[in-house]
Design an enzyme around this catalytic site. Structure first.
Site, PDB file in Angstrom:
ATOM      1  N   GLY A   1      81.179  15.716  64.247  1.00  0.00           N
ATOM      2  CA  GLY A   1      81.814  14.451  64.609  1.00  0.00           C
ATOM      3  C   GLY A   1      81.340  13.324  63.721  1.00  0.00           C
ATOM      4  O   GLY A   1      80.159  13.255  63.366  1.00  0.00           O
TER       5      GLY A   1
ATOM      6  N   CYS B   1      76.819  -5.803  74.649  1.00  0.00           N
ATOM      7  CA  CYS B   1      78.268  -5.721  74.483  1.00  0.00           C
ATOM      8  C   CYS B   1      78.847  -7.094  74.204  1.00  0.00           C
ATOM      9  O   CYS B   1      78.441  -8.090  74.820  1.00  0.00           O
ATOM     10  CB  CYS B   1      78.926  -5.146  75.735  1.00  0.00           C
ATOM     11  SG  CYS B   1      78.785  -3.359  75.850  1.00  0.00           S
TER      12      CYS B   1
ATOM     13  N   CYS C   1      84.949   3.858  80.414  1.00  0.00           N
ATOM     14  CA  CYS C   1      84.937   2.846  79.366  1.00  0.00           C
ATOM     15  C   CYS C   1      85.861   1.717  79.818  1.00  0.00           C
ATOM     16  O   CYS C   1      87.078   1.916  79.901  1.00  0.00           O
ATOM     17  CB  CYS C   1      85.418   3.463  78.058  1.00  0.00           C
ATOM     18  SG  CYS C   1      85.298   2.374  76.644  1.00  0.00           S
TER      19      CYS C   1
END
Length: 424
Positions: free
Chosen positions: A8, A353, A159
């Site tokens: 990945g 965030c 999410c």
């Protein structure tokens, strides 16, 4: 000599490749397997949806940076991880052997679990650049003849930040186009309350986000279970706290973006001892799989139990800072292992965030991400939008250069300094 394979090349995989290459011995080989030959900066996809970014703005070709750092890039989709054979089988039948494997695949998007959900159905997505570019085409058509908009996250989603961002960015763009007055907007979420975020809130995110939505005339439905999406209608069950049905809504919609639930990718599903029934990778405190200690898991693909019981299933997000800490722990542990030492490093699992709303936004810091916390802070303002734009440019520049850095840690330190947040 050890062969270390990273499966990945998203946020976790790219950072892992760079940091592992830097941490292990020069004679060790580092190989990255990825379905695509590019990296995409997924946090910018809500901007792509409304036309503020093009595909070329947020996609980085990986061949050059990987080669520059001495990392081999294999482009191909993994069909099956074979722990007993210590190899990864690709879709074309090729088997890539490894001594150590770092699984950083991200999730498989479970659109099929709800009738009509997803880009092949009646809702859009910002989970992949291809989805976002398709959503942009749909959005432009929508703006020619606007109507009701539904944005949110379905049951089992883990999410939520991108759902709030997409909601607010769409609202900002509609005001810019002077058609906001023609668009009723509803936020539909499995969260038990606005601002839960899968984290039971951070700081005052509940009040901040509710206030923002009231100011923008956006309605919301929490404890929501989406039953199906059809052309022009989304059917949603709103549940009481005890899980009983409070009301069934048939919501009109002309445009919708709904985040799906996640599950592990097909290559790791059903591998006993490696993944849980949902397909997420089982890891210990050193990011190692208990049954196969030569396998590590980082990022969205690992198994983390939910915060607690909620009327509708709500998953725990794996934020960028959290993923970065997993990457660093994994790289340092691999460096110890190839030198014959026992691994000692553990991820910190803190969170930072920046939720951009197009003109302003909400930021929060959680140390650790899962409560109880030593730092539990949130704030809002136009500076969040500016910071997000700056971070995008900074991060993509580092990926293009092939440099390994603690991106999120530097951003967190900047936030702490600027806003005088008390850190442990």
């Amino acid at each position: 000599m050890a062969k270390i394979v990273v499966l990945g090349a998203g946020l976790g995989g790219v950072l892992a490749a760079y940091e592992i290459r830097k941490a292990v011995r020069r004679k060790d080989d580092v190989v990255v397997i990825n379905e695509y030959d590019f990296y995409q900066f997924v946090p910018s996809n809500p901007w792509v949806l409304v036309g503020w970014r093009d595909r070329e703005d947020i996609v980085v070709d990986l061949a050059g940076p990987m080669k520059k750092r001495g990392i081999e890039l294999v482009v191909g989709k993994a069909a099956k991880v074979q722990p007993e054979q210590k190899s990864v089988q690709l879709g074309d039948g090729t088997a890539i052997p490894y001594d150590y494997l770092v699984i950083a695949t991200g999730p498989e998007l479970a659109f099929d679990e709800i009738e009509g959900l997803g880009p092949k159905g009646h809702t859009q997505s910002v989970c992949h650049i291809d989805h976002a570019t398709q959503a942009n085409l749909a959005f432009e058509e929508f703006c020619k003849d606007p109507g009701p908009v539904i944005v949110g996250a379905v049951q089992g989603a883990s999410c939520y930040g991108p759902a709030y961002e997409t909601l607010m960015i769409i609202e900002t763009e509609l005001r810019k186009r002077k058609i906001r007055d023609r668009v009723p907007m509803t936020y539909v979420t499995s969260e038990p309350y606005i601002g839960h975020l899968g984290l039971d809130g951070v700081g005052d995110t509940k009040s901040l986000l509710e206030s923002e939505m009231r100011e923008r005339h956006i309605k919301w439905i929490t404890n929501a279970r989406v039953l199906k999406a059809e052309a022009g209608t989304m059917t949603v069950e709103e549940l009481n706290e005890d899980g009983t049905i409070k009301e069934v809504h048939a919501l009109p919609m002309k445009f919708s973006m709904m985040l799906p639930a996640f599950r592990g990718v097909g290559a790791v599903q059903g591998v006993e001892g490696l993944s849980n029934p949902r397909g997420f990778i089982l890891v210990d405190k050193h990011q190692r799989n208990p049954k196969y200690p030569e396998i590590f898991g980082i990022g969205v693909c690992i198994a983390i139990p939910p915060m607690g019981k909620t009327p509708v299933p709500v998953g725990v997000p794996k934020t960028g800072f959290m993923i970065e800490s997993m990457v660093t722990a994994t790289a340092e542990n691999l460096a110890q292992i190839v030198r014959g030492e026992a691994p000692t490093h553990e991820a910190t699992w803190n969170a930072i965030c920046l939720a951009d709303f197009g003109d302003k936004g909400v930021a929060f810091v959680a140390q650790p991400q899962i409560p109880p916390r030593n730092v539990n802070w949130s704030g809002s303002g136009g500076w969040v939008h500016t910071a997000k734009v700056g971070f995008e440019k900074y991060f993509l520049g580092k990926v293009r250069s092939g440099k390994s850095e603690t991106f999120y840690e530097n951003a967190l330190l900047g936030l702490i300094k600027t806003h005088k947040i008390k850190a442990n």
